[in-house]
Motif scaffolding. Sequence first.
Motif, mmCIF file in Angstrom:
data_model
loop_
_atom_site.group_PDB
_atom_site.id
_atom_site.type_symbol
_atom_site.label_atom_id
_atom_site.label_comp_id
_atom_site.label_asym_id
_atom_site.label_seq_id
_atom_site.Cartn_x
_atom_site.Cartn_y
_atom_site.Cartn_z
ATOM 1 N N ARG A 1 35.735 56.237 27.511
ATOM 2 C CA ARG A 1 36.758 55.237 27.384
ATOM 3 C C ARG A 1 36.306 53.907 27.800
ATOM 4 O O ARG A 1 36.512 52.755 27.061
ATOM 5 C CB ARG A 1 38.074 55.890 28.174
ATOM 6 N N GLU B 1 33.453 52.713 27.891
ATOM 7 C CA GLU B 1 32.345 52.235 27.136
ATOM 8 C C GLU B 1 33.109 51.599 25.595
ATOM 9 O O GLU B 1 32.542 50.604 25.258
ATOM 10 C CB GLU B 1 31.501 53.281 26.635
ATOM 11 N N GLU B 2 34.004 52.652 25.118
ATOM 12 C CA GLU B 2 34.805 52.277 24.146
ATOM 13 C C GLU B 2 35.610 50.843 24.219
ATOM 14 O O GLU B 2 35.472 49.926 23.403
ATOM 15 C CB GLU B 2 35.789 53.280 23.722
ATOM 16 N N TYR B 3 36.141 50.599 25.530
ATOM 17 C CA TYR B 3 37.056 49.599 25.734
ATOM 18 C C TYR B 3 35.885 48.196 25.881
ATOM 19 O O TYR B 3 36.393 47.239 25.325
ATOM 20 C CB TYR B 3 37.499 49.796 27.279
ATOM 21 N N SER B 4 34.755 48.430 26.508
ATOM 22 C CA SER B 4 34.110 47.240 26.539
ATOM 23 C C SER B 4 33.235 46.985 25.078
ATOM 24 O O SER B 4 33.004 45.891 24.923
ATOM 25 C CB SER B 4 32.882 47.513 27.524
ATOM 26 N N GLN B 5 33.360 47.751 24.519
ATOM 27 C CA GLN B 5 32.696 47.666 23.015
ATOM 28 C C GLN B 5 33.757 46.822 22.269
ATOM 29 O O GLN B 5 33.442 45.812 21.410
ATOM 30 C CB GLN B 5 32.608 48.994 22.266
ATOM 31 N N GLU B 6 35.053 47.476 22.238
ATOM 32 C CA GLU B 6 36.291 46.668 21.505
ATOM 33 C C GLU B 6 36.275 45.206 22.320
ATOM 34 O O GLU B 6 36.675 44.104 21.361
ATOM 35 C CB GLU B 6 37.747 47.326 22.087
ATOM 36 N N TYR B 7 36.168 44.814 23.502
ATOM 37 C CA TYR B 7 36.392 43.738 24.061
ATOM 38 C C TYR B 7 35.081 42.774 23.477
ATOM 39 O O TYR B 7 35.100 41.676 23.256
ATOM 40 C CB TYR B 7 36.184 43.870 25.606
ATOM 41 N N ASP B 8 33.906 43.437 23.412
ATOM 42 C CA ASP B 8 32.717 42.739 22.869
ATOM 43 C C ASP B 8 33.200 42.083 21.503
ATOM 44 O O ASP B 8 32.813 40.916 21.269
ATOM 45 C CB ASP B 8 31.627 43.619 22.959
ATOM 46 N N GLU B 9 33.525 42.950 20.836
ATOM 47 C CA GLU B 9 33.965 42.469 19.351
ATOM 48 C C GLU B 9 35.072 41.741 19.204
ATOM 49 O O GLU B 9 34.808 40.577 18.506
ATOM 50 C CB GLU B 9 34.493 43.774 18.385
ATOM 51 N N TRP B 10 35.965 41.866 20.263
ATOM 52 C CA TRP B 10 36.961 40.816 20.264
ATOM 53 C C TRP B 10 36.563 39.396 20.470
ATOM 54 O O TRP B 10 36.731 38.397 20.080
ATOM 55 C CB TRP B 10 38.127 41.190 21.371
ATOM 56 N N ARG C 1 34.335 37.586 17.954
ATOM 57 C CA ARG C 1 35.152 37.132 16.815
ATOM 58 C C ARG C 1 35.818 35.979 17.314
ATOM 59 O O ARG C 1 35.921 34.930 16.487
ATOM 60 C CB ARG C 1 36.198 38.193 16.298
#
Length: 292
Positions: free
Chosen positions: A9, A11-20, A23
Amino acid sequence: FAKQRGKNRVEEYSQEYDEWLRRRTTVEHELRGAIERDELRVVFQPVVSLPSMRPIGAEALMRWHHPELGTINPDEFIPIAEDSGLIVQLGTWVLNEACRQLARWLADGHDVWVSVNVSPRELHPAEYVTRVADVLRSHRVPASRLVFEVTEQAVATDLEELKARLAALRDMGARIALDDFGSGYSSLGQLRHLPVDILKIDHSLVWDTGVRESQPAPMVDVVVRMGHRLGLEVIAEGITDKAQRATVERAGCRFGQGSLFGWGVPAEHMEALLASAQPAHVPPVIPPALPA
Ligand code: C2E
Ligand code: MG
Ligand code: MG
Ligand code: MG
């Protein structure tokens, strides 16, 4: 297992954050050159008088089309522009465009005003007021034809400073509208002491009601009545169908805006709307600003 899931979770979160973040960085970077590359436009959404549906004013709204990123929503790029400070440059550009069109419409004999949205960040420096005066002068537009829309969010920041800035704009003859009223943390007490002329009822209050024409709309009723009691003009935002329009009208609201009357349109289209509208038989649709 739980540990494993927790880790995933994170990792998922930090990946989402990276994408955000990626952008956001891209949007901010591209926004920096958007004016020079001629990617920005201003559209005008009509504000109508409710019994007649005659357009009496227009809200200037920013549009951005990027050749690779496509059309980017103001709800995405405005907050980024605010955080980065770019909003000062963008806001000045919008004000100029709005006044340029307004000057043409007035020269054509239309009885119309234009509103622009102003972010707290733009209002912060005292120079904002002189900049507005300069723009008005360069387009030979009377301040009385201009409305500045501020949000409750702005109200929550620095009240004294905001009051001073709004009062100065008002002294020039411009009017102030409190935008999206009823959407956030509204402080009725602050509203009472702010130099405001117009209340714009948020679409969420309008959408909450008006499902059936017979349905009562206590929130809209109360806000309209309160606005009038405070000597303010009231505009209902986001009217999308006839039932909502009827509900809002029944509440005593005299002005409306929303897809039922038209989305934001290019200046030429707005001009056509003004030209096709019936000439006014009644004097000024919104009375002049009250003394502060
Ligand atoms: P706002 O000032 O409350 O503008 C009204 C928004 O509601 C606009 O969205 C408009 O297109 C939309 N709208 C109007 N009628 C309807 C309707 O019947 N149904 C629906 N679903 N939507 C409707 P838009 O153009 O995407 O702008 C969003 C927000 O971005 C604005 O909210 C405003 O806060 C900000 N914004 C736009 N242009 C500027 C600007 O030049 N400067 C600043 N500071 N903010 C701006
Ligand atoms: Mg607005
Ligand atoms: Mg609004
Ligand atoms: Mg809004």
